[in-house]
Motif scaffolding. Sequence first.
Motif, short mmCIF file in Angstrom:
data_model
loop_
_atom_site.label_atom_id
_atom_site.label_comp_id
_atom_site.label_asym_id
_atom_site.label_seq_id
_atom_site.Cartn_x
_atom_site.Cartn_y
_atom_site.Cartn_z
N ILE A 241 -9.46 -24.73 4.79
CA ILE A 241 -10.43 -25.70 5.29
C ILE A 241 -9.77 -26.60 6.32
O ILE A 241 -8.72 -27.20 6.06
CB ILE A 241 -11.00 -26.57 4.14
CG1 ILE A 241 -11.55 -25.69 3.01
CG2 ILE A 241 -12.07 -27.52 4.68
CD1 ILE A 241 -12.72 -24.84 3.39
N HIS A 242 -10.39 -26.72 7.49
CA HIS A 242 -9.88 -27.59 8.55
C HIS A 242 -10.52 -28.97 8.46
O HIS A 242 -11.68 -29.10 8.07
CB HIS A 242 -10.15 -26.97 9.91
CG HIS A 242 -9.51 -25.63 10.09
ND1 HIS A 242 -8.16 -25.47 10.30
CD2 HIS A 242 -10.03 -24.38 10.08
CE1 HIS A 242 -7.88 -24.20 10.41
NE2 HIS A 242 -8.99 -23.51 10.28
N ASP A 243 -9.78 -29.97 8.86
CA ASP A 243 -10.28 -31.35 8.76
C ASP A 243 -11.58 -31.55 9.52
O ASP A 243 -12.49 -32.24 9.04
CB ASP A 243 -9.21 -32.34 9.23
CG ASP A 243 -8.43 -31.83 10.43
OD1 ASP A 243 -9.06 -31.23 11.34
OD2 ASP A 243 -7.20 -32.02 10.46
N PHE A 244 -11.69 -30.95 10.71
CA PHE A 244 -12.90 -31.17 11.51
C PHE A 244 -14.15 -30.62 10.82
O PHE A 244 -15.26 -31.08 11.05
CB PHE A 244 -12.76 -30.57 12.91
CG PHE A 244 -12.77 -29.07 12.97
CD1 PHE A 244 -13.97 -28.38 13.07
CD2 PHE A 244 -11.59 -28.35 12.93
CE1 PHE A 244 -14.00 -27.00 13.12
CE2 PHE A 244 -11.60 -26.96 12.99
CZ PHE A 244 -12.81 -26.28 13.09
N GLN A 245 -13.97 -29.60 9.97
CA GLN A 245 -15.11 -29.02 9.26
C GLN A 245 -15.70 -30.00 8.25
O GLN A 245 -16.84 -29.84 7.83
CB GLN A 245 -14.68 -27.71 8.57
CG GLN A 245 -14.31 -26.62 9.57
CD GLN A 245 -13.74 -25.40 8.89
OE1 GLN A 245 -12.94 -25.50 7.95
NE2 GLN A 245 -14.13 -24.23 9.36
N ILE A 246 -14.92 -31.00 7.89
CA ILE A 246 -15.41 -32.03 6.99
C ILE A 246 -15.99 -33.21 7.77
O ILE A 246 -17.14 -33.60 7.56
CB ILE A 246 -14.28 -32.51 6.05
CG1 ILE A 246 -13.89 -31.37 5.09
CG2 ILE A 246 -14.71 -33.76 5.27
CD1 ILE A 246 -12.75 -31.70 4.16
N GLU A 261 -13.54 -42.94 9.93
CA GLU A 261 -12.43 -43.04 8.97
C GLU A 261 -11.67 -41.73 8.88
O GLU A 261 -10.43 -41.70 8.92
CB GLU A 261 -12.97 -43.44 7.59
CG GLU A 261 -11.90 -43.56 6.53
CD GLU A 261 -12.49 -43.87 5.16
OE1 GLU A 261 -11.84 -43.52 4.15
OE2 GLU A 261 -13.61 -44.43 5.09
N GLU A 262 -12.41 -40.61 8.75
CA GLU A 262 -11.76 -39.30 8.62
C GLU A 262 -11.26 -38.79 9.96
O GLU A 262 -10.18 -38.20 10.06
CB GLU A 262 -12.75 -38.30 8.02
CG GLU A 262 -13.14 -38.59 6.58
CD GLU A 262 -11.94 -38.62 5.65
OE1 GLU A 262 -11.05 -37.75 5.80
OE2 GLU A 262 -11.88 -39.52 4.79
N CYS A 263 -12.04 -39.01 10.99
CA CYS A 263 -11.72 -38.52 12.32
C CYS A 263 -10.42 -39.13 12.85
O CYS A 263 -9.57 -38.45 13.43
CB CYS A 263 -12.88 -38.82 13.26
SG CYS A 263 -12.82 -37.95 14.82
N ILE A 267 -7.49 -37.36 15.02
CA ILE A 267 -8.13 -37.20 16.32
C ILE A 267 -7.13 -36.96 17.45
O ILE A 267 -7.39 -36.20 18.39
CB ILE A 267 -9.05 -38.40 16.65
CG1 ILE A 267 -9.91 -38.11 17.89
CG2 ILE A 267 -8.25 -39.67 16.82
CD1 ILE A 267 -10.88 -37.01 17.73
N GLU A 268 -5.97 -37.58 17.39
CA GLU A 268 -5.03 -37.46 18.50
C GLU A 268 -4.39 -36.09 18.57
O GLU A 268 -3.69 -35.78 19.54
CB GLU A 268 -3.98 -38.57 18.43
CG GLU A 268 -4.59 -39.95 18.65
CD GLU A 268 -3.59 -40.98 19.13
OE1 GLU A 268 -2.58 -40.59 19.74
OE2 GLU A 268 -3.84 -42.17 18.91
#
Length: 371
Positions: A241-246, A261-263, A267-268
């Motif tokens: 699972i990739h972070d962006f999918q959440i 908060e999650e992004c 993000i960087e």
Amino acid sequence: MKTIMKEYWSKLKAEYEDKYKYKENIFNNYEQTVPVFKKFRKFLNELLSRYPTNVDIICILASVELELGYQETAIKLLEDFILKYKDVINDVDKARIYTNLSFYYEADKKQDECLLEAERLNSSFVETYKGLALTYFSNYEYNKATEDLYKSLKYFEKALKITNDYEIYFGYAVCLFETKQYQKAKEIFEELLLEYPNRMRLLLSISYCEAYLGNKERALHYLKQVKVNQDENYYLATDDIHDFQIFEVYYFLEEYDLFLEECEKVIESFYFADWNHYFYTLWIKNENEKFNKYIDKYKNEMLEAIKEAKIDDDFSNEEEREEYIKSYEEDLEKLITMSNKIQNENYKPKIELKLYPEYECFLIDCVRHNF
């Protein structure tokens, strides 16, 4: 014949593991295992000289050639065999060979041709229909043609008549999701979750379905159970699972505080061209200082890159230099346009939640996965 080959292969693997003290999987180190595969190839060629029409031998030999890196040799072996013995081998074995051939052809148009020929021969192999389903889904991802998506759905359905393995059932549900049949897809994901409890990919997939069905609280309920990275209990590629999918789901549900908060944790690590949703959220949450800070940062970085490229001597020719500069100028224009649209045109970047099937091996005679 398969028994003879398997016994010899088991002997080679035992020698590899015991005599040479390699404790890793035999497929993990190409250089160390080349001698093993060459020995197996020699054994198979000797068998083939004695039994030239044996389909088991030629199919495993082709797989060994692939492991050694000789994809074209694998193709030629099977093509020559089926041409030479087409009047001897039956339709079942022809379908088997054509399905194997399709795998070796990869993205070539002959992949489709071989799989469709196997289907025409009434293939009884699930790999034929799995291959067709995955090929058409891949085409759909590339060209966005819904015709290919519905073909993929059809072939997953055909594969399910042979087996209800997780990968096939999951792929079928993914196609339902992509055809916007969210309720049906959700029901299948829920069924699978009963059999494979706490599987992260299934929890995420159900959350996606609930989001599209307008069930915000249900979507969040499932989403908050999903953990990033490889699932501790399951091993498929889709179980990573990739972070962006959440955090994309939070944006979709307009949970902008949770999205930020999650992004902002990751993000960087993304290129700015993928930041549209982040910039939009900063703007509507009145975080103008951070918005302008990042816009200026990337604008200045691109201007500096263009300036340096104009005097840099590392380019092989002027054409290469101009292409490099042009790419940065285009990105700079995109950044400025996006920034202006968000600030002045009430522009909200859309987001589409995407699922995809497990792209796995569909080689019938695979020395790595199915021997």
